[in-house]
Design a protein around this motif. Structure first.
Motif, short mmCIF file in Angstrom:
data_model
loop_
_atom_site.label_atom_id
_atom_site.label_comp_id
_atom_site.label_asym_id
_atom_site.label_seq_id
_atom_site.Cartn_x
_atom_site.Cartn_y
_atom_site.Cartn_z
N UNK A 152 48.85 70.68 25.49
CA UNK A 152 47.67 71.53 25.72
C UNK A 152 46.81 70.97 26.85
N UNK A 153 46.68 69.60 26.90
CA UNK A 153 45.90 68.97 27.97
C UNK A 153 46.54 69.25 29.33
N UNK A 154 47.89 69.11 29.38
CA UNK A 154 48.59 69.39 30.64
C UNK A 154 48.40 70.84 31.07
N UNK A 155 48.51 71.74 30.08
CA UNK A 155 48.35 73.16 30.39
C UNK A 155 46.94 73.44 30.92
N UNK A 156 45.90 72.84 30.27
CA UNK A 156 44.52 73.05 30.70
C UNK A 156 44.29 72.48 32.09
N UNK A 157 44.89 71.30 32.37
CA UNK A 157 44.74 70.70 33.69
C UNK A 157 45.36 71.57 34.78
N UNK A 158 46.55 72.14 34.48
CA UNK A 158 47.18 73.03 35.46
C UNK A 158 46.32 74.25 35.72
N UNK A 159 45.74 74.82 34.62
CA UNK A 159 44.88 76.01 34.77
C UNK A 159 43.65 75.67 35.62
N UNK A 160 43.03 74.48 35.35
CA UNK A 160 41.85 74.06 36.11
C UNK A 160 42.20 73.90 37.59
N UNK A 161 43.36 73.28 37.84
CA UNK A 161 43.78 73.06 39.23
C UNK A 161 43.98 74.39 39.95
N UNK A 162 44.64 75.35 39.27
CA UNK A 162 44.87 76.66 39.89
C UNK A 162 43.55 77.37 40.18
#
Length: 413
Positions: free
Chosen positions: A42-52
């Motif tokens: 979930x942390x990785x997914x949130x980080x990817x979303x924030x980066x995008x």
């Protein structure tokens, strides 16, 4: 290895470490769980979303990004400048003094100067009148010629095609057109009164203290103040955006460093020597040495021809519903799993027991019973052989109490 093999299996210190390892294992399971809202996936997914999102905000394609905000602010500034120019023109029109008393005096003076002008004043006019009188007596352009031309005009006036009748007819047509124009002008919906009313409404709107020109100027000034504000204006917004960009690209604490640390945690958890699978394996080994396991066995035992029934029992002393699955093996078969008999005890409610009896034949044989428990605490099993058929009265022969069941780490097949 996490634990010393010399650890006392029954000691409180060893059990304390075992409980700690179990809690660590559960926490690690939750960290790796895809469904856990705070897990690594979930942390990785949130980080990817924030980066995008941040990349989109900083790109020219974003409708509400920094680039779009800058363009909209520049457009707003141009419109405010144009509007202020129009306001200045209105002010100049209002303060124009072309019709003041001073201007009228100036015009009268100009008329007086024109009357006494030697080139086109009163004297010159009289001279030109005398010239006109001379021209009236002229045989080619004088009064006689004028009369002749007047007669020609009268002939034209009485002409049926271009004369007075035709002119009157066309005048009548013009009057009809003028009448229609008057109707339009006097119309209550689109006429002069309606136009005046709308003009009055526009004037009221312009002079309105809450929404008029003064209020618009005030709001425009407030917008300009907000844009140029040193704490919250455009420069501050640019500074904060730059700070966010610096934080994201920081080599020590930015997005790349966070990703690197997450990858390091994943590598540690999946490490074959010190990771989660190794911790679980060591916990199973410790539980087996301590006798704390969900898998138990009676070990092999001999039953004679008089022992025809196997009695099995399970007691739930925990606070939740539990289950036990007994498996009977005939050791004359190899492998023993080919003729295994499964006896499930499902949904054993708290503080209750279940038991059953099965037939085990009338010949002498070697048997083994294993039990798969849903928990290691508060669940107790019992087994016994007896004479007679299942469900009938008989004598107990071989009893295996809970403390006599041996722990297992794995099973055959």
């Amino acid at each position: 290895m996490i634990f010393d093999n010399k650890c006392d299996p029954g000691g409180d210190h060893c059990r304390h470490h075992l409980d700690t390892l179990k809690r660590v294992t559960k926490c690690l399971d939750r960290v790796l769980d895809d469904k856990h809202k705070c897990g690594l996936p979930a942390i990785k997914k949130d980080l990817d979303i924030i980066e995008k999102k941040l990349n989109y905000i900083l790109s020219k394609k974003s409708r509400y990004g920094l680039y779009s905000i800058k363009n909209e602010i520049n457009t707003l500034a141009k419109r405010v400048k144009e509007f202020l120019g129009k306001i200045d023109k209105i002010d100049r029109c209002v303060t124009h003094n072309a019709l003041t008393l001073k201007g009228m005096k100036r015009d009268i003076k100009k008329v007086d100067e024109a009357v006494h002008n030697p080139d086109y004043g009163l004297k010159e006019i009289k001279s030109e009148v005398r010239e006109i009188e001379k021209k009236l007596d002229s045989p080619t352009m004088g009064l006689h010629e004028i009369k002749k031309e007047v007669m020609d005009i009268e002939d034209l006036v009485s002409s049926p095609k271009v004369g007075l009748c035709e002119i009157k007819r066309e005048v009548a047509i013009i009057e009809d057109i003028v009448s229609e124009i008057e109707k339009i002008i006097t119309s209550p919906h689109v006429g002069l009164s309606e136009i005046k009313e709308e003009v009055a409404n526009i004037e009221d709107a312009v002079t309105d203290p809450d929404f008029g020109l003064s209020e618009i100027k005030r709001e425009v000034a407030a917008i300009e103040d907000a844009i140029t504000d040193p704490d919250f204006g455009l420069s501050e917004i640019k500074r904060e955006v730059a700070a966010i960009e610096d934080a994201i690209t920081d080599p020590d604490f930015g997005l790349s460093e966070i990703k690197r640390e997450v990858a390091a945690i994943e590598d540690a958890i999946t490490d074959p020597d010190f990771g989660l699978s190794e911790i679980k394996r060591e916990i199973r080994d410790i539980e087996q040495r301590l006798g704390i396991t969900q898998y138990l066995t009676t070990g092999p035992f001999l039953k004679d021809s008089s022992e025809q029934t196997l009695h099995l029992k399970a007691l739930n002393y925990s606070a939740v519903t539990q289950s036990v699955t007994f498996v009977l093996h005939d050791l004359r078969q190899c492998p023993i799993t080919e003729t295994a008999t499964t006896i499930p005890f499902l949904n054993i409610t708290p503080c209750c027991a279940l038991f059953t009896e099965i037939g085990i034949g009338t010949d002498e044989s070697n048997l083994e019973v294993r039990a798969e428990l849903s928990t290691t605490f508060g669940l107790f099993v019992y087994g016994a052989t007896k004479t007679g058929e299942p469900g009938a009265e008989g004598d107990k022969r071989t009893e295996i109490f809970h403390s006599q069941w041996a722990p297992l780490a794995t099973f055959c097949g």
